[in-house]
Scaffold this motif. Structure first.
Motif, PDB file in Angstrom:
ATOM      1  N   LEU A  20      41.663  73.663  25.946  1.00 37.41           N
ATOM      2  CA  LEU A  20      40.888  74.697  25.260  1.00 37.41           C
ATOM      3  C   LEU A  20      39.607  74.147  24.642  1.00 37.41           C
ATOM      4  CD1 LEU A  20      43.573  76.779  23.334  1.00 37.41           C
ATOM      5  CD2 LEU A  20      42.164  77.566  25.230  1.00 37.41           C
ATOM      6  N   ILE A  21      39.621  72.874  24.251  1.00 39.67           N
ATOM      7  CA  ILE A  21      38.468  72.304  23.552  1.00 39.67           C
ATOM      8  C   ILE A  21      37.294  72.037  24.486  1.00 39.67           C
ATOM      9  CG2 ILE A  21      39.101  69.876  23.828  1.00 39.67           C
ATOM     10  CD1 ILE A  21      37.620  71.576  20.677  1.00 39.67           C
ATOM     11  N   LEU A  22      37.541  71.959  25.803  1.00 39.31           N
ATOM     12  CA  LEU A  22      36.480  71.602  26.737  1.00 39.31           C
ATOM     13  C   LEU A  22      35.301  72.581  26.724  1.00 39.31           C
ATOM     14  CD1 LEU A  22      38.470  70.221  29.808  1.00 39.31           C
ATOM     15  CD2 LEU A  22      37.431  68.982  27.894  1.00 39.31           C
ATOM     16  N   PRO A  23      35.536  73.920  26.713  1.00 34.33           N
ATOM     17  CA  PRO A  23      34.388  74.825  26.632  1.00 34.33           C
ATOM     18  C   PRO A  23      33.553  74.627  25.368  1.00 34.33           C
ATOM     19  CG  PRO A  23      36.342  76.007  27.328  1.00 34.33           C
ATOM     20  CD  PRO A  23      36.800  74.647  26.893  1.00 34.33           C
ATOM     21  N   ILE A  24      34.218  74.284  24.251  1.00 38.71           N
ATOM     22  CA  ILE A  24      33.484  74.021  23.016  1.00 38.71           C
ATOM     23  C   ILE A  24      32.634  72.770  23.180  1.00 38.71           C
ATOM     24  CG2 ILE A  24      33.714  73.449  20.563  1.00 38.71           C
ATOM     25  CD1 ILE A  24      34.404  76.296  21.126  1.00 38.71           C
ATOM     26  N   ALA A  25      33.194  71.737  23.785  1.00 38.66           N
ATOM     27  CA  ALA A  25      32.443  70.501  24.014  1.00 38.66           C
ATOM     28  C   ALA A  25      31.236  70.750  24.905  1.00 38.66           C
ATOM     29  CB  ALA A  25      33.360  69.446  24.634  1.00 38.66           C
ATOM     30  N   ASP A  26      31.374  71.655  25.884  1.00 35.81           N
ATOM     31  CA  ASP A  26      30.257  71.949  26.784  1.00 35.81           C
ATOM     32  C   ASP A  26      29.135  72.705  26.080  1.00 35.81           C
ATOM     33  OD1 ASP A  26      31.562  70.707  28.857  1.00 35.81           O
ATOM     34  OD2 ASP A  26      32.420  72.561  29.678  1.00 35.81           O
ATOM     35  N   LEU A  27      29.482  73.444  25.028  1.00 37.31           N
ATOM     36  CA  LEU A  27      28.465  74.208  24.305  1.00 37.31           C
ATOM     37  C   LEU A  27      27.540  73.315  23.493  1.00 37.31           C
ATOM     38  CD1 LEU A  27      30.506  77.247  22.952  1.00 37.31           C
ATOM     39  CD2 LEU A  27      28.733  77.306  24.699  1.00 37.31           C
ATOM     40  N   VAL A  28      28.075  72.224  22.977  1.00 37.98           N
ATOM     41  CA  VAL A  28      27.303  71.347  22.101  1.00 37.98           C
ATOM     42  C   VAL A  28      26.238  70.607  22.913  1.00 37.98           C
ATOM     43  CG1 VAL A  28      27.421  69.404  20.505  1.00 37.98           C
ATOM     44  CG2 VAL A  28      29.286  71.085  20.575  1.00 37.98           C
ATOM     45  N   GLN A  29      25.003  70.709  22.454  1.00 36.70           N
ATOM     46  CA  GLN A  29      23.872  70.075  23.136  1.00 36.70           C
ATOM     47  C   GLN A  29      23.531  68.737  22.482  1.00 36.70           C
ATOM     48  OE1 GLN A  29      22.605  71.634  25.907  1.00 36.70           O
ATOM     49  NE2 GLN A  29      24.226  73.146  25.518  1.00 36.70           N
ATOM     50  N   THR A  63      58.630  78.771  35.458  1.00 32.65           N
ATOM     51  CA  THR A  63      57.444  78.287  36.168  1.00 32.65           C
ATOM     52  C   THR A  63      56.336  79.336  36.171  1.00 32.65           C
ATOM     53  OG1 THR A  63      58.818  76.912  37.609  1.00 32.65           O
ATOM     54  CG2 THR A  63      56.591  77.419  38.380  1.00 32.65           C
ATOM     55  N   ILE A  64      56.704  80.602  36.369  1.00 30.29           N
ATOM     56  CA  ILE A  64      55.709  81.677  36.321  1.00 30.29           C
ATOM     57  C   ILE A  64      55.106  81.771  34.925  1.00 30.29           C
ATOM     58  CG2 ILE A  64      55.395  84.181  36.489  1.00 30.29           C
ATOM     59  CD1 ILE A  64      57.622  84.145  38.635  1.00 30.29           C
ATOM     60  N   TRP A  65      55.943  81.627  33.904  1.00 27.87           N
ATOM     61  CA  TRP A  65      55.456  81.649  32.521  1.00 27.87           C
ATOM     62  C   TRP A  65      54.436  80.536  32.297  1.00 27.87           C
ATOM     63  CZ3 TRP A  65      55.404  78.431  28.281  1.00 27.87           C
ATOM     64  CH2 TRP A  65      55.202  79.026  27.033  1.00 27.87           C
ATOM     65  N   LEU A  66      54.732  79.346  32.795  1.00 26.75           N
ATOM     66  CA  LEU A  66      53.804  78.217  32.661  1.00 26.75           C
ATOM     67  C   LEU A  66      52.502  78.475  33.417  1.00 26.75           C
ATOM     68  CD1 LEU A  66      56.178  75.128  32.996  1.00 26.75           C
ATOM     69  CD2 LEU A  66      54.932  75.863  30.949  1.00 26.75           C
ATOM     70  N   LEU A  67      52.605  79.041  34.608  1.00 28.13           N
ATOM     71  CA  LEU A  67      51.412  79.351  35.392  1.00 28.13           C
ATOM     72  C   LEU A  67      50.494  80.285  34.627  1.00 28.13           C
ATOM     73  CD1 LEU A  67      49.746  79.409  38.028  1.00 28.13           C
ATOM     74  CD2 LEU A  67      51.236  81.266  38.807  1.00 28.13           C
ATOM     75  N   LEU A  68      51.068  81.328  34.042  1.00 27.39           N
ATOM     76  CA  LEU A  68      50.261  82.283  33.280  1.00 27.39           C
ATOM     77  C   LEU A  68      49.647  81.632  32.053  1.00 27.39           C
ATOM     78  CD1 LEU A  68      52.642  85.378  33.536  1.00 27.39           C
ATOM     79  CD2 LEU A  68      50.453  85.069  34.705  1.00 27.39           C
ATOM     80  N   LEU A  69      50.432  80.839  31.329  1.00 26.07           N
ATOM     81  CA  LEU A  69      49.908  80.194  30.122  1.00 26.07           C
ATOM     82  C   LEU A  69      48.784  79.216  30.472  1.00 26.07           C
ATOM     83  CD1 LEU A  69      50.702  80.217  27.012  1.00 26.07           C
ATOM     84  CD2 LEU A  69      51.563  77.922  27.451  1.00 26.07           C
ATOM     85  N   SER A  70      48.874  78.559  31.615  1.00 25.01           N
ATOM     86  CA  SER A  70      47.853  77.583  31.993  1.00 25.01           C
ATOM     87  C   SER A  70      46.512  78.241  32.304  1.00 25.01           C
ATOM     88  CB  SER A  70      48.320  76.776  33.217  1.00 25.01           C
ATOM     89  OG  SER A  70      48.369  77.584  34.376  1.00 25.01           O
ATOM     90  N   LEU A  71      46.501  79.568  32.470  1.00 27.33           N
ATOM     91  CA  LEU A  71      45.251  80.278  32.731  1.00 27.33           C
ATOM     92  C   LEU A  71      44.441  80.535  31.465  1.00 27.33           C
ATOM     93  CD1 LEU A  71      46.449  82.910  35.366  1.00 27.33           C
ATOM     94  CD2 LEU A  71      45.079  80.856  35.777  1.00 27.33           C
ATOM     95  N   PHE A  72      45.055  80.341  30.304  1.00 23.11           N
ATOM     96  CA  PHE A  72      44.351  80.570  29.040  1.00 23.11           C
ATOM     97  C   PHE A  72      43.047  79.772  28.949  1.00 23.11           C
ATOM     98  CE2 PHE A  72      47.779  82.927  27.052  1.00 23.11           C
ATOM     99  CZ  PHE A  72      47.110  83.685  26.117  1.00 23.11           C
ATOM    100  N   PRO A  73      43.059  78.451  29.223  1.00 23.62           N
ATOM    101  CA  PRO A  73      41.811  77.695  29.117  1.00 23.62           C
ATOM    102  C   PRO A  73      40.735  78.180  30.092  1.00 23.62           C
ATOM    103  CG  PRO A  73      43.696  76.211  29.156  1.00 23.62           C
ATOM    104  CD  PRO A  73      44.210  77.564  29.524  1.00 23.62           C
TER     105      PRO A  73
END
Length: 209
Positions: free
Chosen positions: A28-37, A89-99
Motif C-alpha cells: 500500500l505504501i508504494l503509491p505514496i512513495a511514488d507521489l513524493v518528488q 485462496t479466493i479471499w486472498l486473491l481479492l484482498l491482494s487487489l487492494f494495493p
C-alpha cells in the motif's frame, strides 16, 4: 471422520495467509512513495499530500480490520479441506487487489475507483460468508471451543449490503465520490457495535437465522 490434512497443515495455511496479507498491506505504501518528488520534505508529505496520506492510513486500517475478522475465523477451526482451502485462496486473491486499486485511489476517486473499492469489499465479505456457512456445515473442521454465535453471518451480509448501497450512491453522484466513500466508516462502526452484544449472547442460534 479422519483428518483430511496433517497436524501441521492448518498452521501452514494460516501462516501462508498471514504472509500474503502482510505483503499486500506493505505494498500500500508504494503509491505514496511514488507521489513524493525529489526535493520534497517531510512537511510536504503532511501538507501537499495530506489527502493521499489520510487515504493510505484509512485503507491500511481497513485491511487490518478485514484481516482480524479472517484471523478470528481460523482461530475457530481445527482442520480444513480443499473447498475451504480454495475459498481462502479466493479471499486472498481479492484482498491482494487492494494495493492495485489504492494506486489510483490515492490520487483521487475517478473513473469508478470508488465503486471498484466497494465492490471488492462486498466480494471479500461474501467470500467470508461462504467460508463461515461451509465450515458450519462441516462440524468436524470446527474447534470444540467454538460457539454457535461465532458462525452467525447476519452482520457480514449487512456489511456487504452497506458496501453495495454506498457504491450505488457513488454511481448516482460520481462527482461526490471522495465524500460518499467515507460513509463506509460509520456503517462499519454501526455493524460492529450491533454485532458485539450478539456474540456475547448465549442465546445466539445460527440455525435459526
Amino acid at each position: 471422520m479422519p483428518r483430511v490434512t496433517t497436524d501441521r497443515g492448518i498452521d501452514r495455511l494460516v501462516n501462508f495467509t498471514d504472509a500474503v496479507v502482510a505483503v499486500a498491506v506493505t505494498l500500500l505504501i508504494l503509491p505514496i512513495a511514488d507521489l513524493v518528488q525529489e526535493g520534497d520534505t517531510v512537511a510536504d508529505l503532511f501538507t501537499t499530500y495530506s489527502s493521499q496520506l489520510i487515504s493510505y492510513v484509512a485503507v491500511f486500517l481497513l485491511m487490518v480490520w478485514i484481516w482480524t475478522g479472517h484471523h478470528r475465523f481460523w482461530e475457530l477451526m481445527d482442520d480444513y479441506n480443499y473447498p475451504l482451502l480454495w475459498l481462502n485462496t479466493i479471499w486472498l486473491l481479492l484482498l491482494s487487489l487492494f494495493p492495485v486499486i489504492a494506486g489510483f485511489t490515492f490520487r483521487g476517486l475517478e473513473h469508478g475507483q470508488g465503486i471498484a473499492y466497494l465492490s471488492l469489499l462486498a466480494l471479500i465479505t461474501l467470500v467470508k460468508v461462504f467460508m463461515t456457512l461451509y465450515s458450519r456445515s462441516r462440524k468436524s473442521l470446527i474447534s470444540p471451543s467454538a460457539e454457535p454465535g461465532d458462525f452467525v453471518v447476519t452482520m457480514d451480509l449487512w456489511r456487504a449490503a452497506c458496501y453495495a448501497m454506498v457504491a450505488g450512491l457513488i454511481a448516482i453522484w460520481p462527482a461526490e465520490a471522495d465524500y460518499l466513500i467515507w460513509l463506509v466508516i460509520p456503517l462499519i462502526t454501526l455493524t460492529h457495535v450491533v454485532e458485539s452484544p450478539r456474540k456475547r449472547s448465549p442465546t445466539d442460534n445460527p440455525e435459526g437465522e
